[in-house]
Scaffold this motif. Structure first.
Motif, mmCIF file in Angstrom:
data_model
loop_
_atom_site.group_PDB
_atom_site.id
_atom_site.type_symbol
_atom_site.label_atom_id
_atom_site.label_comp_id
_atom_site.label_asym_id
_atom_site.label_seq_id
_atom_site.Cartn_x
_atom_site.Cartn_y
_atom_site.Cartn_z
ATOM 1 N N LEU A 137 -19.115 6.241 -32.625
ATOM 2 C CA LEU A 137 -19.821 7.384 -33.203
ATOM 3 C C LEU A 137 -19.118 7.840 -34.480
ATOM 4 C CD1 LEU A 137 -20.806 9.544 -30.102
ATOM 5 C CD2 LEU A 137 -21.770 7.410 -30.964
ATOM 6 N N ALA A 138 -17.792 7.900 -34.429
ATOM 7 C CA ALA A 138 -17.037 8.270 -35.634
ATOM 8 C C ALA A 138 -17.212 7.217 -36.725
ATOM 9 C CB ALA A 138 -15.561 8.428 -35.288
ATOM 10 N N ALA A 139 -17.226 5.942 -36.323
ATOM 11 C CA ALA A 139 -17.325 4.851 -37.304
ATOM 12 C C ALA A 139 -18.698 4.805 -37.975
ATOM 13 C CB ALA A 139 -17.040 3.518 -36.619
ATOM 14 N N THR A 140 -19.722 5.368 -37.334
ATOM 15 C CA THR A 140 -21.082 5.326 -37.899
ATOM 16 C C THR A 140 -21.552 6.699 -38.371
ATOM 17 O OG1 THR A 140 -22.014 5.575 -35.664
ATOM 18 C CG2 THR A 140 -21.758 3.333 -36.510
ATOM 19 N N SER A 141 -20.615 7.617 -38.582
ATOM 20 C CA SER A 141 -20.987 8.966 -39.031
ATOM 21 C C SER A 141 -21.069 9.051 -40.548
ATOM 22 C CB SER A 141 -19.968 9.983 -38.488
ATOM 23 O OG SER A 141 -20.086 10.097 -37.096
ATOM 24 N N PHE A 142 -21.688 8.043 -41.149
ATOM 25 C CA PHE A 142 -21.797 8.011 -42.606
ATOM 26 C C PHE A 142 -23.193 7.534 -42.981
ATOM 27 C CE2 PHE A 142 -17.411 7.242 -41.366
ATOM 28 C CZ PHE A 142 -16.746 8.243 -42.061
ATOM 29 N N ASN A 143 -23.640 7.935 -44.146
ATOM 30 C CA ASN A 143 -25.002 7.606 -44.572
ATOM 31 C C ASN A 143 -25.243 6.103 -44.621
ATOM 32 O OD1 ASN A 143 -25.623 10.315 -44.833
ATOM 33 N ND2 ASN A 143 -25.034 10.405 -46.992
ATOM 34 N N ARG A 144 -24.230 5.352 -45.030
ATOM 35 C CA ARG A 144 -24.399 3.897 -45.104
ATOM 36 C C ARG A 144 -24.659 3.307 -43.726
ATOM 37 N NH1 ARG A 144 -19.995 0.491 -48.404
ATOM 38 N NH2 ARG A 144 -20.877 1.842 -50.014
ATOM 39 N N ALA A 145 -23.975 3.840 -42.700
ATOM 40 C CA ALA A 145 -24.191 3.352 -41.336
ATOM 41 C C ALA A 145 -25.587 3.699 -40.848
ATOM 42 C CB ALA A 145 -23.138 3.950 -40.401
ATOM 43 N N ILE A 146 -26.070 4.890 -41.208
ATOM 44 C CA ILE A 146 -27.422 5.284 -40.803
ATOM 45 C C ILE A 146 -28.449 4.343 -41.415
ATOM 46 C CG2 ILE A 146 -29.140 7.134 -40.886
ATOM 47 C CD1 ILE A 146 -26.814 9.121 -41.020
ATOM 48 N N ARG A 147 -28.254 4.020 -42.692
ATOM 49 C CA ARG A 147 -29.187 3.094 -43.347
ATOM 50 C C ARG A 147 -29.098 1.700 -42.745
ATOM 51 N NH1 ARG A 147 -27.336 5.956 -48.011
ATOM 52 N NH2 ARG A 147 -25.825 4.303 -48.438
ATOM 53 N N ALA A 148 -27.891 1.260 -42.411
ATOM 54 C CA ALA A 148 -27.720 -0.088 -41.857
ATOM 55 C C ALA A 148 -28.324 -0.205 -40.460
ATOM 56 C CB ALA A 148 -26.236 -0.448 -41.819
ATOM 57 N N LEU A 149 -28.133 0.824 -39.627
ATOM 58 C CA LEU A 149 -28.636 0.776 -38.252
ATOM 59 C C LEU A 149 -30.114 1.136 -38.155
ATOM 60 C CD1 LEU A 149 -25.663 2.539 -36.401
ATOM 61 C CD2 LEU A 149 -26.316 0.136 -36.192
#
Length: 214
Positions: A137-149
């Protein structure tokens, strides 16, 4: 037309200084503990104090993170959502300090001993499990992760926070069991129960209000 008081509150939440102020305030517990350790003001067992305090602050920040959505919904303050990510990352920050404190002060950073201790003691196992679940959750708490997932998968992943809350309370309960001190456990359990219960109620209400298809 927006009432002046409400308009004023929105200005406060949207002020450029709001995030830096929250960031500095969130670091205060760490600064206080660091100073206490440096000045030898953490009592007879400073290592235990540090481990316990960082665990307590992890739970507090978890409660604050989960409180953002109910508060912004009930108070009609959508701007509060901009603070949720920072609070979630500080939850992980204090969880990491909690784990490092245990691994360093209790286990001397001996990986083999740590692995044996995790397997042997249930409250260590559930605490470590909560940390592992919190990490993605911490590793994906960024806009780039939201776009990727993608938004749907990102939201599904971050719903794991509810399971983390339950596991964290279990860890805290087992830690306090040896001292027969359950007052704090009850307080945190009640707070998290209300926050999660509100979400379940909203979900049920939303489902109940959906038009029935013939």
């Amino acid at each position: 037309m927006v009432a002046p008081a409400r308009r004023g509150r929105r200005v406060v939440w949207l002020h450029p200084a709001a995030k830096p102020v929250l960031f500095a305030a969130s670091l205060l517990p760490f600064a206080w503990l660091f100073y206490g350790a440096w000045a030898d003001q953490l009592g007879a067992n400073p290592a235990e104090h540090l481990i316990r305090a960082t665990g307590d602050w992890t739970l507090r920040f978890l409660c604050l993170t989960l409180a953002v959505t109910p508060v912004r919904t009930i108070a009609a303050q959508p701007a509060l959502a901009r603070f949720r990510r920072m609070l979630g990352l500080f939850t992980y920050f204090y969880a990491t300090l909690h784990l490092v404190g245990y691994a360093w002060f209790d286990m001397g950073l001996d990986v083999a001993d740590i692995a044996k201790d995790i397997a042997k003691r249930p409250f260590i196992l559930v605490g470590f499990t909560a940390f592992l679940l919190l990490t993605p959750l911490a590793a994906t708490s960024f806009n780039r992760a939201i776009r990727a997932l993608g938004a749907a998968r990102w939201q599904a992943l971050h719903r794991v926070i509810y399971a983390i809350a339950g596991v964290a309370i279990l860890h805290f309960f087992w830690m306090r069991a040896g001292k027969n001190n359950f007052a704090e456990v009850a307080i945190y359990a009640a707070i998290l129960g209300v926050l999660l219960g509100w979400r379940l109620w909203r979900q049920w209400r939303g489902t109940a209000l959906q038009p029935q298809r013939g």
